[in-house]
Scaffold this motif. Structure first.
Motif, mmCIF file in Angstrom:
data_model
loop_
_atom_site.group_PDB
_atom_site.id
_atom_site.type_symbol
_atom_site.label_atom_id
_atom_site.label_comp_id
_atom_site.label_asym_id
_atom_site.label_seq_id
_atom_site.Cartn_x
_atom_site.Cartn_y
_atom_site.Cartn_z
ATOM 1 N N GLY A 194 -17.713 7.142 0.783
ATOM 2 C CA GLY A 194 -17.940 8.497 1.282
ATOM 3 C C GLY A 194 -17.651 8.642 2.770
ATOM 4 O O GLY A 194 -18.039 9.635 3.382
ATOM 5 N N GLY A 195 -16.966 7.662 3.351
ATOM 6 C CA GLY A 195 -16.730 7.667 4.793
ATOM 7 C C GLY A 195 -15.338 8.118 5.179
ATOM 8 O O GLY A 195 -14.492 8.420 4.342
ATOM 9 N N ARG A 196 -15.130 8.142 6.510
ATOM 10 C CA ARG A 196 -13.822 8.487 7.061
ATOM 11 C C ARG A 196 -13.435 7.343 7.985
ATOM 12 O O ARG A 196 -14.209 6.959 8.869
ATOM 13 N N PRO A 197 -12.240 6.755 7.755
ATOM 14 C CA PRO A 197 -11.823 5.613 8.572
ATOM 15 C C PRO A 197 -11.536 6.026 10.014
ATOM 16 O O PRO A 197 -10.962 7.100 10.247
ATOM 17 N N ILE A 198 -11.936 5.200 10.974
ATOM 18 C CA ILE A 198 -11.625 5.504 12.380
ATOM 19 C C ILE A 198 -10.727 4.450 13.025
ATOM 20 O O ILE A 198 -9.836 4.787 13.771
ATOM 21 N N THR A 199 -10.961 3.167 12.733
ATOM 22 C CA THR A 199 -10.093 2.131 13.300
ATOM 23 C C THR A 199 -9.747 1.094 12.237
ATOM 24 O O THR A 199 -10.462 0.931 11.243
ATOM 25 N N ALA A 200 -8.626 0.396 12.470
ATOM 26 C CA ALA A 200 -8.204 -0.664 11.552
ATOM 27 C C ALA A 200 -7.560 -1.790 12.340
ATOM 28 O O ALA A 200 -7.007 -1.564 13.427
ATOM 29 N N MET A 201 -7.647 -3.016 11.790
ATOM 30 C CA MET A 201 -7.019 -4.183 12.411
ATOM 31 C C MET A 201 -6.242 -4.956 11.359
ATOM 32 O O MET A 201 -6.709 -5.139 10.237
ATOM 33 N N ASN A 202 -5.039 -5.419 11.739
ATOM 34 C CA ASN A 202 -4.188 -6.171 10.822
ATOM 35 C C ASN A 202 -4.701 -7.589 10.595
ATOM 36 O O ASN A 202 -5.148 -8.250 11.532
ATOM 37 N N ILE A 203 -4.568 -8.053 9.359
ATOM 38 C CA ILE A 203 -4.820 -9.449 9.004
ATOM 39 C C ILE A 203 -3.516 -9.967 8.392
ATOM 40 O O ILE A 203 -3.057 -9.416 7.375
ATOM 41 N N VAL A 204 -2.910 -10.979 9.010
ATOM 42 C CA VAL A 204 -1.582 -11.414 8.565
ATOM 43 C C VAL A 204 -1.529 -12.927 8.396
ATOM 44 O O VAL A 204 -1.939 -13.679 9.281
ATOM 45 N N GLY A 205 -1.014 -13.361 7.253
ATOM 46 C CA GLY A 205 -0.585 -14.744 7.064
ATOM 47 C C GLY A 205 0.924 -14.710 6.914
ATOM 48 O O GLY A 205 1.444 -13.940 6.103
ATOM 49 N N PHE A 206 1.645 -15.520 7.695
ATOM 50 C CA PHE A 206 3.109 -15.395 7.673
ATOM 51 C C PHE A 206 3.786 -16.769 7.696
ATOM 52 O O PHE A 206 3.482 -17.618 8.532
ATOM 53 N N PRO A 207 4.730 -16.991 6.767
ATOM 54 C CA PRO A 207 5.477 -18.259 6.734
ATOM 55 C C PRO A 207 6.596 -18.260 7.773
ATOM 56 O O PRO A 207 7.762 -18.004 7.455
ATOM 57 N N VAL A 208 6.243 -18.563 8.996
ATOM 58 C CA VAL A 208 7.152 -18.467 10.144
ATOM 59 C C VAL A 208 8.456 -19.233 9.917
ATOM 60 O O VAL A 208 9.534 -18.772 10.303
ATOM 61 N N LYS A 209 8.355 -20.397 9.259
ATOM 62 C CA LYS A 209 9.523 -21.274 9.159
ATOM 63 C C LYS A 209 10.501 -20.832 8.074
ATOM 64 O O LYS A 209 11.662 -21.216 8.096
ATOM 65 N N THR A 210 10.015 -20.063 7.100
ATOM 66 C CA THR A 210 10.890 -19.773 5.948
ATOM 67 C C THR A 210 11.199 -18.298 5.771
ATOM 68 O O THR A 210 12.029 -17.947 4.924
ATOM 69 N N MET A 211 10.561 -17.415 6.499
ATOM 70 C CA MET A 211 10.775 -15.989 6.243
ATOM 71 C C MET A 211 11.291 -15.283 7.491
ATOM 72 O O MET A 211 10.868 -15.592 8.611
ATOM 73 N N ASP A 212 12.217 -14.347 7.266
ATOM 74 C CA ASP A 212 12.799 -13.555 8.342
ATOM 75 C C ASP A 212 11.714 -12.686 8.984
ATOM 76 O O ASP A 212 10.988 -11.973 8.285
ATOM 77 N N LYS A 213 11.644 -12.726 10.291
ATOM 78 C CA LYS A 213 10.596 -11.997 11.001
ATOM 79 C C LYS A 213 10.701 -10.482 10.783
ATOM 80 O O LYS A 213 9.704 -9.752 10.868
ATOM 81 N N GLU A 214 11.909 -10.031 10.499
ATOM 82 C CA GLU A 214 12.133 -8.595 10.279
ATOM 83 C C GLU A 214 11.292 -8.084 9.090
ATOM 84 O O GLU A 214 10.873 -6.931 9.059
ATOM 85 N N ILE A 215 11.050 -8.970 8.123
ATOM 86 C CA ILE A 215 10.219 -8.591 6.962
ATOM 87 C C ILE A 215 8.806 -8.249 7.427
ATOM 88 O O ILE A 215 8.228 -7.236 7.023
ATOM 89 N N LEU A 216 8.277 -9.086 8.306
ATOM 90 C CA LEU A 216 6.926 -8.831 8.820
ATOM 91 C C LEU A 216 6.869 -7.513 9.604
ATOM 92 O O LEU A 216 5.913 -6.740 9.470
ATOM 93 N N VAL A 217 7.931 -7.260 10.376
ATOM 94 C CA VAL A 217 7.980 -6.010 11.148
ATOM 95 C C VAL A 217 7.876 -4.809 10.206
ATOM 96 O O VAL A 217 7.123 -3.853 10.456
ATOM 97 N N GLU A 218 8.603 -4.857 9.095
ATOM 98 C CA GLU A 218 8.580 -3.759 8.118
ATOM 99 C C GLU A 218 7.200 -3.612 7.472
ATOM 100 O O GLU A 218 6.703 -2.500 7.278
ATOM 101 N N VAL A 219 6.585 -4.746 7.109
ATOM 102 C CA VAL A 219 5.237 -4.710 6.513
ATOM 103 C C VAL A 219 4.269 -4.020 7.477
ATOM 104 O O VAL A 219 3.510 -3.116 7.100
ATOM 105 N N LEU A 220 4.328 -4.430 8.739
ATOM 106 C CA LEU A 220 3.384 -3.891 9.729
ATOM 107 C C LEU A 220 3.637 -2.406 9.994
ATOM 108 O O LEU A 220 2.698 -1.636 10.206
#
Ligand code: CO
Ligand code: CO
Length: 318
Positions: free
Chosen positions: A66-92
């Motif tokens: 029954g609430g209204r959101p005011i703030t949010a914070m990202n939680i990210v796990g990312f495979p730095v060595k195997t995944m293109d960083k551009e993918i993370l940019v799009e997710v975010l």
């Protein structure tokens, strides 16, 4: 979290003991803080869409209280060595846009290296104490309303197996990226005090939690439950995620199913939803007006059953 001791803080209005969607903490006589978090691995192929879904899903637990959101914070796990960083940019970007659509501010986050991509958010919201919706507020005679169709678990299983039609992929994406804000606004307008969102435990599991917490029985009229795309046909073909069987077993002792309810319907009712709709228990004299208001933004919203006088926790599927 049953292995933890019960949290007894005097300002805590809703803790984790009745399986509610978020914690609610009283800040003053007329203001409550709502806090929740959720994150998971991708369930669609497009990274921007995944970001939107993860954010809509995390925000939903504030709406479900029954609430209204005011703030949010990202939680990210990312495979730095195997995944293109551009993918993370799009997710975010997807997450950022959805947080803004909700009228909240993205204020930070944290990334760790991981073997696979994971994304979600912690969300903080506000509500006045007399507008909080919980699992414990349902009363006999009320009518159950569901704001989104069921089937995202079945459809995403079909997507992984390359069995999903492009039309159903669009339906699934639209449903999972839609905010539950309008459900909460309608609930507030029509005085609803019992609600939850339908997520990992499926409609059956979340209904069971509501029935137990409210000490009531629930009747689910399976023929009225809105279905996402070809979910029933796909379930009949066996495209059912393992979690649905777990959900069915989880509440099987409290469950009675009328003859003639097809097995694929039970799979649908137990289907784990991502960013699912709100399940609301509404006073019968308000339900038609609530539904009309809700359907302007959530066209598939429907009456799916009713609350009855016990036995506490019992779910009847008819
Ligand atoms: Co929830
Ligand atoms: Co949750």
């Amino acid at each position: 979290m049953a292995f933890l001791p019960r949290e007894e803080h005097p300002s805590l209005i809703v803790g984790f003991d009745l399986a509610d969607d978020a914690g609610v903490f009283r800040l003053s006589d007329d203001l409550c803080l709502i806090q929740t978090l959720d994150f998971f691995t991708p369930i669609v192929n497009d990274p921007y869409t995944f970001g939107q879904i993860a954010a809509a899903n995390a925000l939903s637990d504030v709406y479900a209280m029954g609430g209204r959101p005011i703030t949010a914070m990202n939680i990210v796990g990312f495979p730095v060595k195997t995944m293109d960083k551009e993918i993370l940019v799009e997710v975010l970007k997807g997450g950022f846009d959805k947080v803004h659509e909700a009228g909240a501010a993205l204020v930070g986050g944290h990334t760790v290296e991981d073997l696979e991509l994971k994304y979600g958010l912690s969300v903080t919201g506000l509500a006045s104490p007399d507008r909080i919706m919980t699992n414990a507020g349902a009363r006999p005679g009320q009518v159950l309303v569901l704001s989104k169709p069921l089937g995202t678990g079945i459809l995403s299983t079909a997507l992984k197996g390359r069995m999903l039609s492009p039309e159903d992929e669009v339906l699934m994406t639209q449903s999972m990226t839609a905010l539950n804000r309008f459900g909460t606004e309608a609930a507030e307008r029509f005085g609803v005090r019992a609600g939850t969102d339908v997520t990992g435990f499926g409609l059956l599991g979340h209904s069971w939690e509501m029935a137990r917490a409210s000490q009531v029985g629930l009747v689910i009229e399976s023929g009225r439950v809105p279905v996402l795309g070809q979910a029933l046909e796909l379930a009949a073909m066996g495209l059912v995620p393992a979690g649905s069987y777990t959900n069915q077993n989880f509440c099987s002792k409290s469950l009675s199913v009328a003859e003639g309810v097809a097995p694929e319907m039970l799979s649908l009712l137990a289907d784990a939803q991502t960013s699912g709709g709100l399940l609301l228990a509404v006073n019968p004299d308000r339900v038609e007006d609530l539904l009309a208001a809700l359907q302007k933004e959530a066209p598939r919203a429907a009456i799916i059953g009713r609350v009855i006088d016990g036995p506490p926790g019992a779910i009847q599927v008819v």
